[in-house]
Design a protein around this motif. Structure first.
Motif, PDB file in Angstrom:
ATOM      1  N   ALA A  63       0.853  -1.160   0.363  1.00  0.00           N
ATOM      2  CA  ALA A  63       0.160  -0.308   0.037  1.00  0.00           C
ATOM      3  C   ALA A  63       0.571   1.128   0.112  1.00  0.00           C
ATOM      4  O   ALA A  63       0.347   2.285  -0.192  1.00  0.00           O
ATOM      5  N   GLY A  64       2.134   1.230   0.525  1.00  0.00           N
ATOM      6  CA  GLY A  64       2.947   2.007   0.071  1.00  0.00           C
ATOM      7  C   GLY A  64       3.523   2.859   1.357  1.00  0.00           C
ATOM      8  O   GLY A  64       3.812   3.940   1.134  1.00  0.00           O
ATOM      9  N   ALA A  70      12.030   2.273   1.928  1.00  0.00           N
ATOM     10  CA  ALA A  70      12.689   1.220   0.700  1.00  0.00           C
ATOM     11  C   ALA A  70      13.249   2.367   0.012  1.00  0.00           C
ATOM     12  O   ALA A  70      14.383   1.997  -0.488  1.00  0.00           O
ATOM     13  N   GLN A  71      12.866   3.496  -0.566  1.00  0.00           N
ATOM     14  CA  GLN A  71      13.390   4.254  -1.179  1.00  0.00           C
ATOM     15  C   GLN A  71      14.924   4.674  -0.733  1.00  0.00           C
ATOM     16  O   GLN A  71      15.853   4.648  -1.306  1.00  0.00           O
ATOM     17  N   ARG A  72      14.992   5.080   0.376  1.00  0.00           N
ATOM     18  CA  ARG A  72      16.350   5.234   0.919  1.00  0.00           C
ATOM     19  C   ARG A  72      17.697   4.638   0.953  1.00  0.00           C
ATOM     20  O   ARG A  72      18.720   4.846   0.282  1.00  0.00           O
ATOM     21  N   GLU A 216      12.565  10.276   8.670  1.00  0.00           N
ATOM     22  CA  GLU A 216      11.551  10.064   9.868  1.00  0.00           C
ATOM     23  C   GLU A 216      10.200  11.007   9.516  1.00  0.00           C
ATOM     24  O   GLU A 216      10.586  11.969   8.644  1.00  0.00           O
ATOM     25  N   PHE A 217       9.069  10.344   9.549  1.00  0.00           N
ATOM     26  CA  PHE A 217       7.493  11.262   8.545  1.00  0.00           C
ATOM     27  C   PHE A 217       6.440  10.679   9.236  1.00  0.00           C
ATOM     28  O   PHE A 217       6.895   9.439  10.525  1.00  0.00           O
ATOM     29  N   ARG A 218       5.460  11.188   9.454  1.00  0.00           N
ATOM     30  CA  ARG A 218       4.307  10.976   9.570  1.00  0.00           C
ATOM     31  C   ARG A 218       3.358   9.948   8.657  1.00  0.00           C
ATOM     32  O   ARG A 218       3.332  10.107   7.658  1.00  0.00           O
ATOM     33  N   LEU A 219       2.915   9.696   9.505  1.00  0.00           N
ATOM     34  CA  LEU A 219       1.890   8.186   8.565  1.00  0.00           C
ATOM     35  C   LEU A 219       0.595   8.688   9.252  1.00  0.00           C
ATOM     36  O   LEU A 219       0.028   8.396   9.890  1.00  0.00           O
ATOM     37  N   LYS A 225      -8.410  -1.361   8.254  1.00  0.00           N
ATOM     38  CA  LYS A 225      -7.295  -2.371   7.591  1.00  0.00           C
ATOM     39  C   LYS A 225      -5.810  -2.166   7.461  1.00  0.00           C
ATOM     40  O   LYS A 225      -4.954  -3.319   7.677  1.00  0.00           O
ATOM     41  N   ALA A 226      -6.171  -1.324   7.002  1.00  0.00           N
ATOM     42  CA  ALA A 226      -4.053  -0.828   7.275  1.00  0.00           C
ATOM     43  C   ALA A 226      -3.732  -0.915   8.823  1.00  0.00           C
ATOM     44  O   ALA A 226      -2.255  -1.196   8.647  1.00  0.00           O
ATOM     45  N   ARG A 227      -4.659   0.004   9.352  1.00  0.00           N
ATOM     46  CA  ARG A 227      -4.474  -0.081  10.717  1.00  0.00           C
ATOM     47  C   ARG A 227      -3.893  -1.938  11.909  1.00  0.00           C
ATOM     48  O   ARG A 227      -3.448  -2.047  12.072  1.00  0.00           O
ATOM     49  N   ALA A 228      -4.848  -2.443  11.017  1.00  0.00           N
ATOM     50  CA  ALA A 228      -4.994  -3.912  11.199  1.00  0.00           C
ATOM     51  C   ALA A 228      -3.917  -4.520  11.071  1.00  0.00           C
ATOM     52  O   ALA A 228      -3.463  -5.735  11.257  1.00  0.00           O
TER      53      ALA A 228
END
Length: 270
Positions: A63-64, A70-72, A216-219, A225-228
């Motif tokens: 879901a990204g 991963a990019q870093r 570091e970043f905020r999501l 479903k994403a939280r589960a």
């Protein structure tokens, strides 16, 4: 390059298997991976992450949500331009596949002790060599790798050092003490602090700590479903109470969490 997990002799590739001079043979599964984990090296019938954990992690990563992580990692690997690399503890292959894309001319290998994980991982990048194997007995030759990635994975430092050629390095990616802080505060009455640099005390002689940085970043997790999935792929999925987990999953407002990752690079000295 590949070595026998039973006698450490070189393995020769055959049509659908690999074999050493002593006659130990290991078949390639129909999905494309090699099972180089002999039964006597297992601590349980099916070691490593189970199917539910693997699928939760796959869905969450696909879901990204951790794409910047991963990019870093891929950028840092490309800067070092190894001829041969290994993702040790590759899980379901999300980070591995991006390493492969960043290093298109390099010889790439990946392993995990979980067959369920590797079975799914090898579909992401069939050109890589995928293995079910122990991280404490990696079936690769001494000094055969110029780059090793270890992402959220336990690590045998002596084994990593053995695998690295002089000048090659290990990139370790792991959470800082602030990672998922909001989730931990929602799940537990007391959030226990931990040192995110304790791994530095385990680094063997002959490996130099050359680089360190924090991403570091905020999501925002808007969907239940994403939280589960996030809970299922972390220890919090079984450590926290069912009531607290349900409260996080079922809340109506998006759940915002801090993602905080530490990248440390260690170089093998002469």
């Amino acid at each position: 390059m590949l070595t026998c997990p039973l006698c450490q002799a070189p393995l020769t590739r055959l049509d659908n298997a690999v074999r050493c001079a002593a006659g130990h043979s290991f078949d390639r599964a129909r999905q494309g991976y090699l099972n180089l984990l002999p039964v006597q090296h297992k601590n349980s019938r099916d070691p490593g992450d189970n199917q539910a954990m693997v699928e939760a992690r796959r869905d969450f990563l696909d879901a990204g949500h951790y794409a910047p992580v991963a990019q870093r990692l891929a950028q840092l690997a490309a800067e070092r331009a190894p001829a041969r690399w290994l993702d040790i503890g590759c899980g379901e292959g999300y980070y591995t596949a991006q390493l492969g894309q960043a290093l298109p001319t390099a010889d790439g290998y990946a392993l995990d002790i979980s067959r369920e994980a590797v079975k799914r991982a090898c579909r992401r990048a069939p050109a890589l060599t995928w293995m079910v194997a122990s991280m404490a007995r990696v079936p690769l030759a001494d000094a055969s790798c110029q780059f090793i990635a270890s992402v959220f994975s336990p690590l045998d430092w002596a084994e990593a050092k053995r695998l690295l050629s002089v000048g090659g390095g290990l990139m370790r990616v792991g959470p800082t003490q602030g990672h998922l802080m909001e989730l931990r505060e929602a799940l537990y009455d007391e959030v226990r602090p931990y040192a995110d640099d304790k791994h530095l005390a385990l680094v063997p002689q002959g490996m130099q700590h050359q680089h360190s940085e924090v991403l570091e970043f905020r999501l925002q997790l808007a969907e239940p479903k994403a939280r589960a999935d996030l809970l299922a792929m972390t220890p919090h999925g079984w450590r926290a109470s069912a009531e607290r987990r349900s409260r996080v999953i079922e809340q109506r407002a998006p759940f915002e969490v801090t993602i905080s990752m530490r990248y440390d690079y260690f170089v093998r000295q002469a």
